[in-house]
Design a protein around this motif. Structure first.
Motif, short mmCIF file in Angstrom:
data_model
loop_
_atom_site.label_atom_id
_atom_site.label_comp_id
_atom_site.label_asym_id
_atom_site.label_seq_id
_atom_site.Cartn_x
_atom_site.Cartn_y
_atom_site.Cartn_z
N VAL A 66 0.87 -1.17 0.00
CA VAL A 66 0.00 0.00 0.00
C VAL A 66 0.91 1.22 0.00
CG1 VAL A 66 -1.76 1.26 1.29
CG2 VAL A 66 -1.75 -1.23 1.32
N GLY A 67 0.76 2.09 -0.98
CA GLY A 67 1.54 3.32 -1.04
C GLY A 67 0.94 4.36 -0.12
N VAL A 68 1.75 4.88 0.80
CA VAL A 68 1.26 5.88 1.75
C VAL A 68 2.21 7.07 1.74
CG1 VAL A 68 0.62 6.36 4.13
CG2 VAL A 68 0.26 4.09 3.21
N ALA A 69 1.67 8.25 1.42
CA ALA A 69 2.44 9.49 1.48
C ALA A 69 2.37 10.00 2.92
CB ALA A 69 1.87 10.51 0.52
N ILE A 70 3.51 10.38 3.47
CA ILE A 70 3.59 10.82 4.86
C ILE A 70 4.10 12.25 4.91
CG2 ILE A 70 4.66 10.37 7.11
CD1 ILE A 70 2.73 8.22 6.20
N ALA A 71 3.37 13.11 5.63
CA ALA A 71 3.75 14.52 5.75
C ALA A 71 4.68 14.71 6.94
CB ALA A 71 2.50 15.38 5.90
N ALA A 72 5.80 14.01 6.92
CA ALA A 72 6.81 14.16 7.97
C ALA A 72 8.16 13.80 7.35
CB ALA A 72 6.51 13.25 9.15
N PRO A 73 9.22 14.43 7.81
CA PRO A 73 10.54 14.11 7.24
C PRO A 73 11.02 12.73 7.70
CG PRO A 73 10.76 15.65 9.05
CD PRO A 73 9.29 15.49 8.80
N PRO A 74 11.80 12.06 6.84
CA PRO A 74 12.28 10.72 7.20
C PRO A 74 13.50 10.76 8.11
CG PRO A 74 13.04 11.29 5.02
CD PRO A 74 12.17 12.43 5.49
N SER A 75 13.39 11.47 9.22
CA SER A 75 14.52 11.54 10.14
C SER A 75 14.05 11.32 11.57
CB SER A 75 15.21 12.90 10.02
OG SER A 75 14.30 13.93 10.34
#
Length: 126
Positions: free
Chosen positions: A59-68
């Motif tokens: 499932v493709g999920v766009a996340i509004a947070a940086p990957p850190s």
């Protein structure tokens, strides 16, 4: 006493049927312990949270947070709990803490069919 070569056992069922159903093909499945798991392809750093696509792999999920520092992982669990109407503590990251390919485990009692239906509904909203 050892069996003779070519001897068959009498009266026993020779075909064994699987005790459990085969795992469902697709991103939502049930693990051996009975928990529902979701294969996720995370897309961190997006403008807003959204289910972008449902494929047979993930499932493709766009996340509004940086990957850190795990921010995107926490936001992913928070977003999925909202979409699936579950408590935040019932949605945990099982695998893929530092990868875009993740597996999320649902600790609440739900079925893969219900989860897939809710994800499809959310994907159609975009």
């Amino acid at each position: 006493m050892p069996k003779k070569a070519g001897a068959t056992s009498k009266g026993k069922n020779q075909t064994k049927e699987p005790e459990t159903a085969p795992p469902a093909a697709g991103p939502v499945a049930t693990d051996p312990k009975g928990f529902v798991t979701i294969a996720i392809h995370a897309k961190p750093g997006s403008r807003q949270n959204a289910v972008t696509d449902l494929s047979t792999e993930a499932v493709g999920v766009a996340i509004a947070a940086p990957p850190s520092e795990g921010e995107a992982n926490a936001e992913l669990c928070r977003y999925l709990s909202k979409v699936l109407d579950l408590r935040k503590s019932d949605v945990v990251l099982d695998k893929g803490g530092k990868s875009r390919e993740k597996v999320v485990k649902l600790l609440a009692s739900t079925t893969p069919e219900e989860v897939l239906e809710k994800l499809k509904t959310e994907a159609e909203k975009k």
